[in-house]
Structures are given as structure tokens and as C-alpha cells.
Design a protein around this motif. Structure first.
Motif, PDB file in Angstrom:
ATOM      1  N   TYR A  34      42.418  33.137  51.432  1.00 49.23           N
ATOM      2  CA  TYR A  34      42.196  34.363  50.657  1.00 49.23           C
ATOM      3  C   TYR A  34      40.732  34.784  50.716  1.00 49.23           C
ATOM      4  O   TYR A  34      40.410  35.920  51.032  1.00 49.23           O
ATOM      5  CB  TYR A  34      42.643  34.107  49.212  1.00 49.23           C
ATOM      6  CG  TYR A  34      42.279  35.194  48.227  1.00 49.23           C
ATOM      7  CD1 TYR A  34      41.202  35.030  47.350  1.00 49.23           C
ATOM      8  CD2 TYR A  34      43.020  36.372  48.142  1.00 49.23           C
ATOM      9  CE1 TYR A  34      40.873  36.017  46.430  1.00 49.23           C
ATOM     10  CE2 TYR A  34      42.692  37.362  47.230  1.00 49.23           C
ATOM     11  CZ  TYR A  34      41.620  37.182  46.368  1.00 49.23           C
ATOM     12  OH  TYR A  34      41.290  38.160  45.457  1.00 49.23           O
ATOM     13  N   TYR A  42      40.366  44.361  51.221  1.00 51.31           N
ATOM     14  CA  TYR A  42      40.187  45.224  50.050  1.00 51.31           C
ATOM     15  C   TYR A  42      39.435  46.498  50.438  1.00 51.31           C
ATOM     16  O   TYR A  42      39.801  47.604  50.028  1.00 51.31           O
ATOM     17  CB  TYR A  42      39.443  44.486  48.938  1.00 51.31           C
ATOM     18  CG  TYR A  42      39.161  45.367  47.746  1.00 51.31           C
ATOM     19  CD1 TYR A  42      37.940  46.040  47.620  1.00 51.31           C
ATOM     20  CD2 TYR A  42      40.135  45.571  46.759  1.00 51.31           C
ATOM     21  CE1 TYR A  42      37.693  46.868  46.535  1.00 51.31           C
ATOM     22  CE2 TYR A  42      39.892  46.395  45.676  1.00 51.31           C
ATOM     23  CZ  TYR A  42      38.664  47.048  45.572  1.00 51.31           C
ATOM     24  OH  TYR A  42      38.423  47.872  44.494  1.00 51.31           O
ATOM     25  N   GLN A  60      46.635  42.763  46.708  1.00 52.18           N
ATOM     26  CA  GLN A  60      47.450  41.696  46.110  1.00 52.18           C
ATOM     27  C   GLN A  60      48.781  41.579  46.834  1.00 52.18           C
ATOM     28  O   GLN A  60      49.211  40.479  47.203  1.00 52.18           O
ATOM     29  CB  GLN A  60      47.679  41.978  44.625  1.00 52.18           C
ATOM     30  CG  GLN A  60      46.474  41.677  43.763  1.00 52.18           C
ATOM     31  CD  GLN A  60      46.425  42.536  42.504  1.00 52.18           C
ATOM     32  OE1 GLN A  60      45.360  42.781  41.963  1.00 52.18           O
ATOM     33  NE2 GLN A  60      47.584  42.987  42.038  1.00 52.18           N
TER      34      GLN A  60
ATOM     35  N   VAL B  23      34.243  43.933  45.212  1.00 58.94           N
ATOM     36  CA  VAL B  23      35.618  43.456  45.350  1.00 58.94           C
ATOM     37  C   VAL B  23      35.987  42.588  44.139  1.00 58.94           C
ATOM     38  O   VAL B  23      35.332  41.576  43.884  1.00 58.94           O
ATOM     39  CB  VAL B  23      35.766  42.616  46.650  1.00 58.94           C
ATOM     40  CG1 VAL B  23      37.203  42.134  46.792  1.00 58.94           C
ATOM     41  CG2 VAL B  23      35.346  43.448  47.860  1.00 58.94           C
ATOM     42  N   PRO B  24      37.033  42.953  43.398  1.00 61.98           N
ATOM     43  CA  PRO B  24      37.437  42.165  42.213  1.00 61.98           C
ATOM     44  C   PRO B  24      38.225  40.918  42.618  1.00 61.98           C
ATOM     45  O   PRO B  24      39.432  40.800  42.342  1.00 61.98           O
ATOM     46  CB  PRO B  24      38.300  43.150  41.423  1.00 61.98           C
ATOM     47  CG  PRO B  24      38.872  44.059  42.465  1.00 61.98           C
ATOM     48  CD  PRO B  24      37.886  44.158  43.575  1.00 61.98           C
ATOM     49  N   ARG B  25      37.552  39.999  43.252  1.00 64.67           N
ATOM     50  CA  ARG B  25      38.219  38.836  43.860  1.00 64.67           C
ATOM     51  C   ARG B  25      39.023  38.001  42.869  1.00 64.67           C
ATOM     52  O   ARG B  25      40.194  37.709  43.105  1.00 64.67           O
ATOM     53  CB  ARG B  25      37.156  37.901  44.465  1.00 64.67           C
ATOM     54  CG  ARG B  25      36.664  38.283  45.812  1.00 64.67           C
ATOM     55  CD  ARG B  25      35.869  37.144  46.337  1.00 64.67           C
ATOM     56  NE  ARG B  25      35.369  37.397  47.656  1.00 64.67           N
ATOM     57  CZ  ARG B  25      35.107  36.452  48.535  1.00 64.67           C
ATOM     58  NH1 ARG B  25      35.283  35.190  48.204  1.00 64.67           N
ATOM     59  NH2 ARG B  25      34.652  36.750  49.723  1.00 64.67           N
ATOM     60  N   GLU B  26      38.343  37.605  41.789  1.00 65.76           N
ATOM     61  CA  GLU B  26      38.985  36.657  40.868  1.00 65.76           C
ATOM     62  C   GLU B  26      40.187  37.294  40.174  1.00 65.76           C
ATOM     63  O   GLU B  26      41.229  36.655  40.015  1.00 65.76           O
ATOM     64  CB  GLU B  26      37.986  36.138  39.829  1.00 65.76           C
ATOM     65  CG  GLU B  26      36.849  35.319  40.422  1.00 65.76           C
ATOM     66  CD  GLU B  26      37.347  34.164  41.286  1.00 65.76           C
ATOM     67  OE1 GLU B  26      36.737  33.945  42.371  1.00 65.76           O
ATOM     68  OE2 GLU B  26      38.335  33.514  40.931  1.00 65.76           O
ATOM     69  N   MET B  28      42.106  39.690  41.294  1.00 72.29           N
ATOM     70  CA  MET B  28      43.219  39.833  42.224  1.00 72.29           C
ATOM     71  C   MET B  28      43.865  38.475  42.502  1.00 72.29           C
ATOM     72  O   MET B  28      45.092  38.359  42.566  1.00 72.29           O
ATOM     73  CB  MET B  28      42.736  40.475  43.541  1.00 72.29           C
ATOM     74  CG  MET B  28      42.370  41.940  43.417  1.00 72.29           C
ATOM     75  SD  MET B  28      42.187  42.782  44.996  1.00 72.29           S
ATOM     76  CE  MET B  28      40.754  41.956  45.675  1.00 72.29           C
ATOM     77  N   TRP B  29      43.057  37.438  42.651  1.00 71.87           N
ATOM     78  CA  TRP B  29      43.604  36.106  42.927  1.00 71.87           C
ATOM     79  C   TRP B  29      44.485  35.644  41.773  1.00 71.87           C
ATOM     80  O   TRP B  29      45.571  35.092  41.993  1.00 71.87           O
ATOM     81  CB  TRP B  29      42.479  35.106  43.185  1.00 71.87           C
ATOM     82  CG  TRP B  29      42.958  33.706  43.466  1.00 71.87           C
ATOM     83  CD1 TRP B  29      42.772  32.602  42.691  1.00 71.87           C
ATOM     84  CD2 TRP B  29      43.716  33.278  44.607  1.00 71.87           C
ATOM     85  NE1 TRP B  29      43.370  31.503  43.284  1.00 71.87           N
ATOM     86  CE2 TRP B  29      43.946  31.889  44.460  1.00 71.87           C
ATOM     87  CE3 TRP B  29      44.217  33.917  45.737  1.00 71.87           C
ATOM     88  CZ2 TRP B  29      44.661  31.132  45.396  1.00 71.87           C
ATOM     89  CZ3 TRP B  29      44.927  33.170  46.667  1.00 71.87           C
ATOM     90  CH2 TRP B  29      45.144  31.793  46.497  1.00 71.87           C
ATOM     91  N   ARG B  31      46.149  37.488  39.745  1.00 75.11           N
ATOM     92  CA  ARG B  31      47.419  38.243  39.747  1.00 75.11           C
ATOM     93  C   ARG B  31      48.320  37.783  40.888  1.00 75.11           C
ATOM     94  O   ARG B  31      49.540  37.729  40.738  1.00 75.11           O
ATOM     95  CB  ARG B  31      47.123  39.747  39.849  1.00 75.11           C
ATOM     96  CG  ARG B  31      46.642  40.329  38.538  1.00 75.11           C
ATOM     97  CD  ARG B  31      46.661  41.841  38.546  1.00 75.11           C
ATOM     98  NE  ARG B  31      45.504  42.329  37.819  1.00 75.11           N
ATOM     99  CZ  ARG B  31      44.499  43.006  38.370  1.00 75.11           C
ATOM    100  NH1 ARG B  31      44.499  43.308  39.642  1.00 75.11           N
ATOM    101  NH2 ARG B  31      43.486  43.379  37.637  1.00 75.11           N
ATOM    102  N   ILE B  32      47.717  37.462  42.013  1.00 75.75           N
ATOM    103  CA  ILE B  32      48.512  36.975  43.150  1.00 75.75           C
ATOM    104  C   ILE B  32      49.203  35.670  42.768  1.00 75.75           C
ATOM    105  O   ILE B  32      50.406  35.493  43.004  1.00 75.75           O
ATOM    106  CB  ILE B  32      47.608  36.756  44.385  1.00 75.75           C
ATOM    107  CG1 ILE B  32      47.161  38.106  44.952  1.00 75.75           C
ATOM    108  CG2 ILE B  32      48.330  35.944  45.470  1.00 75.75           C
ATOM    109  CD1 ILE B  32      46.007  37.996  45.944  1.00 75.75           C
ATOM    110  N   GLN B  33      48.458  34.760  42.170  1.00 77.93           N
ATOM    111  CA  GLN B  33      49.027  33.472  41.785  1.00 77.93           C
ATOM    112  C   GLN B  33      50.111  33.644  40.733  1.00 77.93           C
ATOM    113  O   GLN B  33      51.169  32.993  40.792  1.00 77.93           O
ATOM    114  CB  GLN B  33      47.935  32.531  41.252  1.00 77.93           C
ATOM    115  CG  GLN B  33      46.928  32.084  42.307  1.00 77.93           C
ATOM    116  CD  GLN B  33      47.566  31.270  43.405  1.00 77.93           C
ATOM    117  OE1 GLN B  33      48.171  31.813  44.322  1.00 77.93           O
ATOM    118  NE2 GLN B  33      47.454  29.962  43.317  1.00 77.93           N
ATOM    119  N   SER B  35      51.986  36.248  40.246  1.00 76.54           N
ATOM    120  CA  SER B  35      53.154  36.859  40.870  1.00 76.54           C
ATOM    121  C   SER B  35      53.933  35.834  41.689  1.00 76.54           C
ATOM    122  O   SER B  35      55.163  35.799  41.656  1.00 76.54           O
ATOM    123  CB  SER B  35      52.704  38.016  41.756  1.00 76.54           C
ATOM    124  OG  SER B  35      53.807  38.592  42.401  1.00 76.54           O
TER     125      SER B  35
END
Lengths: 192, 262
Positions: A34, A42, A60, B23-26, B28-29, B31-33, B35
């Protein structure tokens, strides 16, 4: 005889190794995958969508799908190209929901007539250009955005869109031609 | 304005096009996890549906049809069928209706499921006919042959049940439930309960298998009828199938008894 420099593993081997670790449920490997690709994806999603929330949603969704389909990655392309293929597909499918493009397109109709008022070069011309990019077709816009806006090579674009390199170049040529027409019609005599 | 100037404007203007911020990395991560954890266990998108799932459905299809052929031949050899069965004679498929031909002719999922469903409906009718005959025998049919026919029909039912369960698991993983699966499962449940209730089910092993099958199919009926797409419920069904070894027992029973000529 000098010692040979340490040989770096081929990037494709690194990709396969990382994917193999992810498939083995290695959480650190998943995060590493990631982290390695999220910024570029992004940025591309934001360029395509023009909206931070949509860009985050598309990003996402890209990674969720990628993790679901990871066993399908065969290493024939780079992992980056494979991810970008998913990303572009997600973005194109999701673009209809992005209102900002529609709003900006409407701006073109609302803009005052060229003959009616003096145009400030920087702001309005740029807005016109951006609207013209928005108005590019689904075929041309991704190529233009990826190449001229985000700096992808034609090989990367071709791999991500599943088209030949020649087609990528041809589409970029067409996109630029359309944008030149839009700019020329707008700027006209206002530029010295 | 010349082309060079326009190209300059194009290049400089394009750089600002939909300029992204940080980039809003944390976020997004996270939310990915979230989901990924929320999706059903074993969720697989349609595109990655494993080939083995459809291979096993195809195998089950071939099994049903081959058992149908065996039943037909055994009944022919046993002599004139009893009156109850005569109204719904066991089909003796011709060579062109062989299992391989049918499976090959129905390459897509829906057609294959339709075919399997039709076969299990025929099995259901045979079960009802045999159950209706007193003690499975008649003046013209020896009890042993009636028992044989009954066991063959049971095997056919088990093969059909395996096909339905396999199709259900595949559809559930994709989050797709259709009315055909709901109807199919209800019909199979009805047939299973009929088999459990008949006196001919003296075999303790078969009885236990039918009881396990009853439980699993009942859960599937509930799931497909309510259409909740509930992952917890799905997990329970999977657990039932796994804990009771239903699929393994079904295949083992069918293949063992089929090859033993029972």
C-alpha cells in the motif's frame, strides 16, 4: 579485479515476492504494498476526479479490489501497472458520480462572451483549459491526464489502459489537438 | 497566438489541473482494512471464482446423470416396474444424453444449474412414488429390487444435494442469491425429510447422513428465503457443512455405493 557491485534484484522479482508475502497473510507486506503505491494512485485519482473525497474513495476501492484479486497477479506486468489498471477502471466507472466535472462544464456556458469583456489571462484561461480537459472523451482524457499532467510514460499508460504504446501516443496527440483548439478560440487576440 | 505559445499555456495550465493536496494515507488505510474485514469470509469477486467450484458442480452433474443411467438400467433388469413407479418411469437416457454431453452442452452456470435442478425434481418424483408404494413392494416387484431402486434414488438425491450445496456456496461467496437456489433448496429439503421418514431408511449411516443433510439444507433454505446476505449466517452454514463433513460424506457415500453396484 574489483568486486562486483551488489546485484539488485529485478523489480519484477521484488513485486512477486511482495505479492507472495501478502498472499501468505503477512500484514506488514500488505502495508508495504500500500505504502509503495498509494501516493501515485491517489494523485492520479484526484487528477481524474477533481475531488478529494472521490479520489479517496477510488483509491480505497482500488486497493480493496487489488487485495481481493492478488492471486491473479502473475508478474507479467509490474505491480504498479497492474494496480493502475484497476485504479483507472475504478475511476472511469465512478466518474459519473463526480458532480464537480458537471459543474465545471456548466461554467463554460456561464462564462461571459469573449467579445463582451476583457479577460484576465491567468485565471480565466486556466479555467477554460481545465474545463476543456474535463470535456475530453473517456478515451482521450486518461491518456492526457496520465502523461501531460502526472508524467506517466507511454509504456506505463499503455500497460494500465491495456492499449498499445502507439495508441497511447495517438490519443495524446488527439487530446492536445483538441485542447489547442479550445485554447486558441478562447485566448485569441488577448495573448501578445 | 502561435502554436508554441499555446503549447506553453497547455503545459503550464495542465500542471495545475485538479491539483491534489496531501495524501490521506492513514485514513484511507483504516477504511480499506475495515472494509476488508467487513466482507464475508472467503468473499471472492466474480472474476476470481475458482475453477474448482464449477468443476465440482460439473462432477456432481455428471454423477447425477450417470446414477440416473444406472437406475434406469437396474430397473429394466429387475423386471416390470410396480404400478406406482410405472406412472413415472425412470428415464433411460440415450447415449446422446450422456453426462459428458449434457455438461458440455450447458457450459454456462445458469443452464447447468437449471439442468441439475430438473434432475433433482425427477429424483423427487421417484422418491414420492417409491414412498407411496406399500413397503416398497408390489405383486409384480420383488422386495429386494424395490429396495435397490430406493437406494439408487437416495444416491441420486444425495448427488443432487451436493450439487445444490456447491452452487449455493459459490453464489453466497459472490453475494448473489437467486430464486432458483431458494426453490431448489426447498425441494431438496422436502425430499430429504421424506427419505428420513420412510421405513426403508434402516441403514444407520444413511440415516445420520440424511439428518446432517436436513440440517444443512434447512439452514440454506432459511438463508435463501430471507435473502439477508448475512455473513454471520453464512459462516454458520459453512461451519455446519465443515463440522459435519457433509460434502465429504455425500461424495463418499455416493461413489462407494455406486461402484459397489448398490
Amino acid at each position: 579485479m574489483t568486486e562486483s557491485a551488489s546485484v539488485q534484484p529485478h523489480p519484477r522479482l521484488l513485486d512477486r515476492e511482495l505479492v507472495a508475502r501478502c498472499l501468505a497473510q503477512d500484514a506488514l507486506a500488505e502495508r508495504a504494498l500500500y505504502d509503495a503505491h498509494v501516493d501515485r494512485i491517489y494523485r492520479l485519482m484526484h487528477r481524474m476526479a477533481g475531488d478529494a473525497d472521490a479520489a479517496a474513495d477510488f483509491t480505497q476501492e482500488t486497493f480493496i479490489r487489488a487485495f481481493e484479486r492478488l492471486e491473479q497477479f502473475r508478474g507479467e506486468s509490474s505491480l504498479a501497472t497492474w494496480l493502475h489498471t484497476i485504479a483507472v477502471s475504478v475511476a472511469l466507472n465512478g466518474m459519473r458520480k463526480v458532480k464537480r466535472i458537471q459543474g465545471r462544464t456548466e461554467m463554460i456556458d456561464d462564462m461571459p462572451s469573449l467579445a463582451a469583456e476583457a479577460v484576465r489571462f491567468t485565471g480565466d484561461l486556466k479555467a477554460r483549459l481545465h474545463a476543456a480537459i474535463d470535456a475530453l472523451s473517456e478515451k482521450l482524457r486518461p491518456v492526457f491526464v496520465m502523461h501531460d499532467v502526472e508524467g506517466y510514460t507511454h509504456e506505463e499508460i499503455a500497460g494500465s489502459l491495456g492499449i498499445p504504446v502507439g495508441t497511447s501516443k495517438a490519443r495524446l496527440f488527439d487530446a492536445r489537438a483538441k485542447l489547442r483548439v479550445a485554447l486558441a478560440a478562447f485566448a485569441g487576440d488577448h495573448i501578445a | 497566438m502561435n502554436d508554441d505559445r499555446i503549447d506553453e499555456l497547455l503545459a503550464s495550465g495542465a500542471r495545475d489541473y485538479n491539483q491534489p493536496g496531501s495524501v490521506p494515507r492513514e485514513e484511507m488505510w483504516a477504511r480499506i482494512q475495515a472494509s476488508r474485514q467487513a466482507r464475508p469470509a472467503g468473499h471472492q469477486p466474480r472474476a476470481s471464482r475458482p475453477i474448482w467450484v464449477w468443476s465440482s458442480v460439473g462432477i456432481a452433474a455428471a454423477l447425477i446423470l450417470s446414477i440416473g443411467i444406472v437406475i434406469g438400467r437396474r430397473v429394466e433388469r429387475a423386471g416390470p416396474p410396480p404400478t406406482a413407479v410405472a406412472t413415472h418411469p425412470v428415464a433411460t437416457p440415450s447415449k446422446r444424453d450422456s453426462a459428458a454431453t449434457v455438461v458440455a452442452a450447458t457450459p454456462d452456470r445458469d443452464s447447468l444449474l437449471e439442468k441439475l435442478h430438473d434432475e433433482t425434481r425427477k429424483t423427487d418424483r421417484r422418491v414420492r412414488d417409491l414412498a407411496a408404494a406399500p413397503n416398497g413392494a408390489s405383486a409384480t416387484r420383488r422386495p429386494a429390487d424395490a429396495n435397490l431402486a430406493y437406494h439408487l434414488v437416495v444416491l441420486q438425491h444425495l448427488a443432487g444435494s451436493e450439487a445444490m450445496i456447491t452452487a449455493f456456496r459459490s453464489a453466497a461467496r459472490r453475494g448473489e442469491m437467486d430464486a432458483q437456489l431458494a426453490t431448489w433448496s426447498r425441494e431438496l429439503l422436502s425430499t430429504t425429510r421424506m427419505l428420513e421418514a420412510t421405513a426403508a431408511t434402516q441403514d444407520p449411516t444413511m440415516k445420520r447422513l440424511l439428518e446432517d443433510l436436513d440440517l444443512v439444507i434447512a439452514q440454506i433454505v432459511q438463508y435463501t428465503t430471507h435473502g439477508t446476505n448475512n455473513s454471520d449466517e453464512l459462516d454458520l452454514i459453512e461451519q455446519s457443512i465443515t463440522t459435519r463433513g457433509v460434502i465429504t460424506k455425500l461424495r463418499g457415500t455416493v461413489s462407494a455405493r455406486n461402484s459397489a453396484g448398490i
